[in-house]
Write a protein that holds these residues in place. Sequence first.
Motif, short mmCIF file in Angstrom:
data_model
loop_
_atom_site.label_atom_id
_atom_site.label_comp_id
_atom_site.label_asym_id
_atom_site.label_seq_id
_atom_site.Cartn_x
_atom_site.Cartn_y
_atom_site.Cartn_z
N VAL A 1 0.87 -1.18 0.00
CA VAL A 1 0.00 0.00 0.00
C VAL A 1 0.90 1.22 0.00
O VAL A 1 1.83 1.31 0.78
N THR A 2 0.62 2.18 -0.88
CA THR A 2 1.48 3.37 -0.97
C THR A 2 0.77 4.63 -0.50
O THR A 2 1.35 5.70 -0.56
N VAL A 3 -0.46 4.51 -0.04
CA VAL A 3 -1.21 5.67 0.44
C VAL A 3 -1.75 5.35 1.83
O VAL A 3 -2.50 4.39 2.01
N VAL A 4 -1.37 6.17 2.80
CA VAL A 4 -1.84 5.97 4.17
C VAL A 4 -3.33 6.30 4.26
O VAL A 4 -4.01 5.83 5.17
N GLY A 5 -3.85 7.05 3.30
CA GLY A 5 -5.25 7.46 3.30
C GLY A 5 -6.24 6.32 3.19
O GLY A 5 -7.44 6.53 3.31
N PRO B 1 -5.83 13.33 9.69
CA PRO B 1 -4.83 13.80 8.71
C PRO B 1 -3.44 14.01 9.29
O PRO B 1 -2.44 13.71 8.63
N ASP B 2 -3.35 14.49 10.53
CA ASP B 2 -2.02 14.69 11.12
C ASP B 2 -1.34 13.35 11.41
O ASP B 2 -0.12 13.23 11.29
N ALA C 1 2.16 12.01 9.77
CA ALA C 1 3.25 11.52 10.62
C ALA C 1 3.69 10.12 10.19
O ALA C 1 4.89 9.82 10.16
N ILE C 2 2.74 9.26 9.83
CA ILE C 2 3.08 7.91 9.36
C ILE C 2 3.85 7.99 8.05
O ILE C 2 4.86 7.31 7.87
N TYR D 1 7.35 9.22 8.71
CA TYR D 1 8.14 8.18 9.37
C TYR D 1 8.62 7.14 8.36
O TYR D 1 9.79 6.77 8.34
N LEU D 2 7.71 6.66 7.52
CA LEU D 2 8.09 5.63 6.56
C LEU D 2 9.01 6.16 5.47
O LEU D 2 9.86 5.43 4.96
N ASN D 3 8.84 7.42 5.08
CA ASN D 3 9.69 8.00 4.04
C ASN D 3 11.10 8.30 4.53
O ASN D 3 12.02 8.42 3.72
N THR D 4 11.29 8.43 5.84
CA THR D 4 12.61 8.81 6.36
C THR D 4 13.30 7.70 7.15
O THR D 4 14.50 7.82 7.41
#
Length: 102
Positions: free
Chosen positions: A66-70, A77-78, A82-83, A86-89
Amino acid sequence: MVTAIVMMLVLGAILGLGLGIADRFLSVEVDERIEKVSSMLPNYNCGSCGYAGCSGLAEALVEGEVTVVGTCKPCKPDQKAAIAEYLNTTPGPDGTCVKVKA
């Protein structure tokens, strides 16, 4: 009777040693990011994302399914931002980061 007790002790020691060796060599490394993302989700376990619960969605996010946390509807939304941050960094055990969008 003493012979039976000694045999049970020896058998228990051998089986315990076998379990200890198996634990050392057959253990599965768990990605720490799954637990972190799971704790950041709302933990309603509603299944509206299409997964069995928040831990299933967290595992899918970390593995890149899954590439969208939405996809998590009750997540604010916040929390989604944050998720995603976190995953991108945060790199995984292999040294790569997962690219997801909030």
